[in-house]
Design a protein around this motif. Structure first.
Motif, PDB file in Angstrom:
ATOM      1  N   GLU A  21      22.125  26.778  -3.479  1.00 21.03           N
ATOM      2  CA  GLU A  21      21.776  26.942  -4.896  1.00 21.03           C
ATOM      3  C   GLU A  21      21.404  28.370  -5.255  1.00 21.03           C
TER       4      GLU A  21
ATOM      5  N   ALA B 112       5.505  25.425  -9.728  1.00 19.57           N
ATOM      6  CA  ALA B 112       6.854  25.887  -9.366  1.00 19.57           C
ATOM      7  C   ALA B 112       6.797  27.274  -8.741  1.00 19.57           C
TER       8      ALA B 112
ATOM      9  N   GLY C  64       5.861  27.243  -4.984  1.00 15.96           N
ATOM     10  CA  GLY C  64       6.679  26.512  -4.025  1.00 15.96           C
ATOM     11  C   GLY C  64       6.537  25.007  -4.079  1.00 15.96           C
TER      12      GLY C  64
ATOM     13  N   TYR D  56      12.219  29.804  -2.124  1.00 15.52           N
ATOM     14  CA  TYR D  56      12.025  28.351  -2.144  1.00 15.52           C
ATOM     15  C   TYR D  56      13.316  27.584  -2.386  1.00 15.52           C
ATOM     16  N   LEU D  57      14.428  28.296  -2.519  1.00 15.70           N
ATOM     17  CA  LEU D  57      15.712  27.673  -2.853  1.00 15.70           C
ATOM     18  C   LEU D  57      16.543  27.391  -1.614  1.00 15.70           C
ATOM     19  N   ALA D  58      17.321  26.360  -1.698  1.00 15.28           N
ATOM     20  CA  ALA D  58      18.316  26.081  -0.664  1.00 15.28           C
ATOM     21  C   ALA D  58      19.441  27.100  -0.804  1.00 15.28           C
TER      22      ALA D  58
ATOM     23  N   TYR E 242      21.078  30.060  -9.052  1.00 12.00           N
ATOM     24  CA  TYR E 242      19.682  30.364  -9.390  1.00 12.00           C
ATOM     25  C   TYR E 242      19.533  31.847  -9.744  1.00 12.00           C
TER      26      TYR E 242
ATOM     27  N   TYR F 242       7.962  22.964  -6.181  1.00 13.11           N
ATOM     28  CA  TYR F 242       9.126  22.302  -6.760  1.00 13.11           C
ATOM     29  C   TYR F 242      10.262  22.311  -5.748  1.00 13.11           C
ATOM     30  N   SER F 243      11.109  21.337  -5.846  1.00 15.26           N
ATOM     31  CA  SER F 243      12.303  21.301  -4.995  1.00 15.26           C
ATOM     32  C   SER F 243      13.289  22.355  -5.487  1.00 15.26           C
ATOM     33  N   SER F 244      14.267  22.681  -4.649  1.00  8.69           N
ATOM     34  CA  SER F 244      15.322  23.617  -5.038  1.00  8.69           C
ATOM     35  C   SER F 244      15.999  23.157  -6.319  1.00  8.69           C
ATOM     36  N   GLU F 245      16.296  21.889  -6.383  1.00  9.76           N
ATOM     37  CA  GLU F 245      16.978  21.335  -7.558  1.00  9.76           C
ATOM     38  C   GLU F 245      16.137  21.497  -8.814  1.00  9.76           C
ATOM     39  N   ASP F 246      14.829  21.253  -8.701  1.00 14.91           N
ATOM     40  CA  ASP F 246      13.952  21.377  -9.865  1.00 14.91           C
ATOM     41  C   ASP F 246      13.796  22.835 -10.299  1.00 14.91           C
TER      42      ASP F 246
END
Length: 134
Positions: A76, A14, A17, A71-73, A80, A19-23
């Motif tokens: 979010e 994580a 990078g 790494y976040l959208a 976050y 992990y997805s934004s959601e994760d």
């Protein structure tokens, strides 16, 4: 046991990078990420040097959640940042304990303390300058 704890609350993938934004958002929203911090800080007083080094690295990684928002959208980021800052502030509360550990341990522990303090200083300053702009 501690290694498993570390991978559950701050998976290395994580931080890099993977992990997805959601994760990532899910990771920081869990209560365990900030509730474990006082326990980890207290353990520093009792752990042998090898254990201290691991605990300090884990605390560093928890504090580093504030640094991986790239790494976040965008959608979010607000949520976050709120949760990452709660975790960071929990780690920051142990700053005196970390500073007291300097010079009294193995070189690996001292290096881990220096790395942790550096990230705390960097992101404490960021949050203060963010507040001064408001």
């Amino acid at each position: 046991a501690f290694r498993n704890l570390g991978q559950n609350i701050v998976p290395t993938i994580a931080l890099n990078g993977g992990y997805s934004s959601e994760d990532l958002l899910h990771l920081v929203q869990r209560d365990a990420a900030y509730l474990v911090v006082p326990f980890l800080i207290e353990l520093l007083s009792y752990a042998p040097d090898q254990g201290k080094e691991f605990l300090l690295e884990l605390l560093h990684d928890l504090a580093w959640y504030v640094g991986i928002e790239k790494y976040l959208a965008d959608s979010e980021l607000g949520e976050y940042r709120k949760h990452a800052r709660v975790i960071f502030n929990s780690v920051l509360k142990g700053i005196d304990v970390y500073k007291d550990s300097l010079g009294n341990n193995s070189p690996g522990v001292n290096e881990a303390v220096i790395d942790l303090i550096a990230i705390l200083d960097k992101y404490s300053t960021d949050s203060q300058s963010d507040r001064s702009r408001e």
